[in-house]
Design a protein around this motif. Sequence first.
Motif, short mmCIF file in Angstrom:
data_model
loop_
_atom_site.label_atom_id
_atom_site.label_comp_id
_atom_site.label_asym_id
_atom_site.label_seq_id
_atom_site.Cartn_x
_atom_site.Cartn_y
_atom_site.Cartn_z
N SER A 33 34.63 136.03 36.54
CA SER A 33 33.86 134.77 36.67
C SER A 33 34.29 134.07 37.86
O SER A 33 35.65 133.67 37.93
N ILE A 34 33.28 133.45 38.63
CA ILE A 34 33.63 132.54 39.59
C ILE A 34 33.32 131.11 39.12
O ILE A 34 33.75 130.03 39.51
N PHE A 384 32.44 135.00 28.43
CA PHE A 384 33.38 135.64 29.14
C PHE A 384 34.31 134.68 29.99
O PHE A 384 35.34 134.53 30.34
N TYR A 385 33.22 133.65 30.78
CA TYR A 385 33.67 132.60 31.18
C TYR A 385 34.75 131.89 30.64
O TYR A 385 35.98 131.46 30.94
N GLY A 390 37.35 129.89 32.00
CA GLY A 390 37.10 128.45 31.37
C GLY A 390 38.47 128.04 30.87
O GLY A 390 38.88 126.89 30.95
N GLY A 391 39.19 128.87 30.11
CA GLY A 391 40.45 128.81 29.62
C GLY A 391 41.60 128.25 30.70
O GLY A 391 42.20 127.37 30.21
N ASN A 403 40.95 134.18 37.30
CA ASN A 403 39.92 135.17 38.10
C ASN A 403 40.69 135.99 39.03
O ASN A 403 41.80 135.88 39.28
N PHE A 404 39.97 136.80 40.02
CA PHE A 404 40.49 137.58 40.89
C PHE A 404 40.41 137.04 42.35
O PHE A 404 40.24 137.56 43.26
N GLU A 405 40.90 135.97 42.52
CA GLU A 405 40.77 135.24 43.74
C GLU A 405 42.06 135.37 44.46
O GLU A 405 43.15 135.55 43.73
#
Length: 461
Positions: A33-34, A384-385, A390-391, A403-405
């Motif tokens: 999620s972005i 899913f976010y 979100g968590g 996320n995968f940043e």
Amino acid sequence: MASVKGSKVIAPARSVSAGGTDGFLYVGPYVHSIGLNDLQVIEEGVIAVTNGKICAVDSKDNLNRVAEKFGISEQNFHFLDNGEFLIPGFVDTHIHAPQYPNAGLGYDKPLLGWLDHYTFPMEAKYSDEQFAETIYNAVVKRTLSYGTTTACYFATIHVATAIVLADIVLKHGQRAFVGKVNMNVNHPSYYGESSENSLKDTETFVNAILSKKNDLIKPIITPRFAISCDMELMKKLSDIAKKHDVHIQTHISENRDEVKYVAELFPECKSYADVYDSAGLLTDKTILAHGVYLTDDEIKTIVKRSSSVSHCPTSNSCLRSGICHVRKLLQNGVQVGLGTDISGGYSPSIIEVMKAALAVSIDLSFEKDKSNQQTCALELKEVFYLATLGGARALRLDNKIGNFEIGKEFDALVVSLRGEPGGVDVLTPLNTLELLQKFVYLGDDRNVKKVYVSGKIVKQI
Ligand code: GUN
Ligand code: ZN
């Protein structure tokens, strides 16, 4: 249901310093999620990791360029098979580790009766270090097995075994907040503490955890809820949180009788949220569990203080507490994550909580329709976010995980829907978004093939 047969929860190598591993990369599909409405599905990607952190996110076409730039040798290339994909690790923003033996039991009483009959007697047992060790090992192994890479734990009032929980979290390589619970009023005679001991033990606990100087574990100040702590204690706990710049967790507006009781205990406060606000407990590092009966005014206060909410739908249903209007919280700008709330909730799996979040939001949308207050049910991409980014945002960890940043820690799951040992039949060709849907609705820990925290494998089937 889920079995961990054939899976290993692996204690990370002790010789490797936090985050330090050889570089490696994954080639294949990933989903992350972005933002709330922004799910990214990449069918042919590369994610490269050095020192536990994501150093490159690229397309498969650039595999060799990425490998060369970061000095990753071919033996450290992982090619995902058909039916496999990567997702970020799950974040459980609210879980009571000591209540795990009661998971699935005792749902014949609502919150206050449930606490008296089942929960307090169980938590009182954690004066026993051996018992605590057995249960805490089981909880951490089980949550890791389901893909919870970050957990926000309540322990009990006992400082020694709260530290045991932190040690076990570190032994298994999970990322976590751990809180020693505070309860100085309205507690049973066999399970409670004086104000003096509560404060002294909290200081001891915070110092013990901070002195570990390990990035994976953080202390969190944990007044149980406004019924269990008087105003003076809550104010002093807020001072401790401020002094050490640490997080705070508690419960809010979970159950109608609880809300009524809080109003009786604090007649000088205009609401439940106002009790915590008056005590200085609402900060941008505060996570409030449940929030089922929050009023518009209370939501405004929570937003003003930048506090977050942990949505616990399995618990809200099991304890017949009510349905949280998550859409309304999100629309008002509250950061929301998901919580298993073991053992108010029956399952230690965030996958189960995602399904429950979807189901109760559909139920709520029907209810609201009946009273002409239309609201859209949550969508899969939104839950899913909540389970991931979100968590992370709710716990103020989104600079590190979620996320995968590039630059974030590689907290990730390799999900596999390839058949045995998983119980999901994929009988027609599916794209990665469809595989994700299958996983959320039909998957369990058998489909969580590998779990990474800071680039280290902590579970592998
Ligand atoms: N409110 C106060 N304590 C608890 C607890 O242990 N579980 C839940 N669900 N709510 C609480
Ligand atoms: Zn709880």
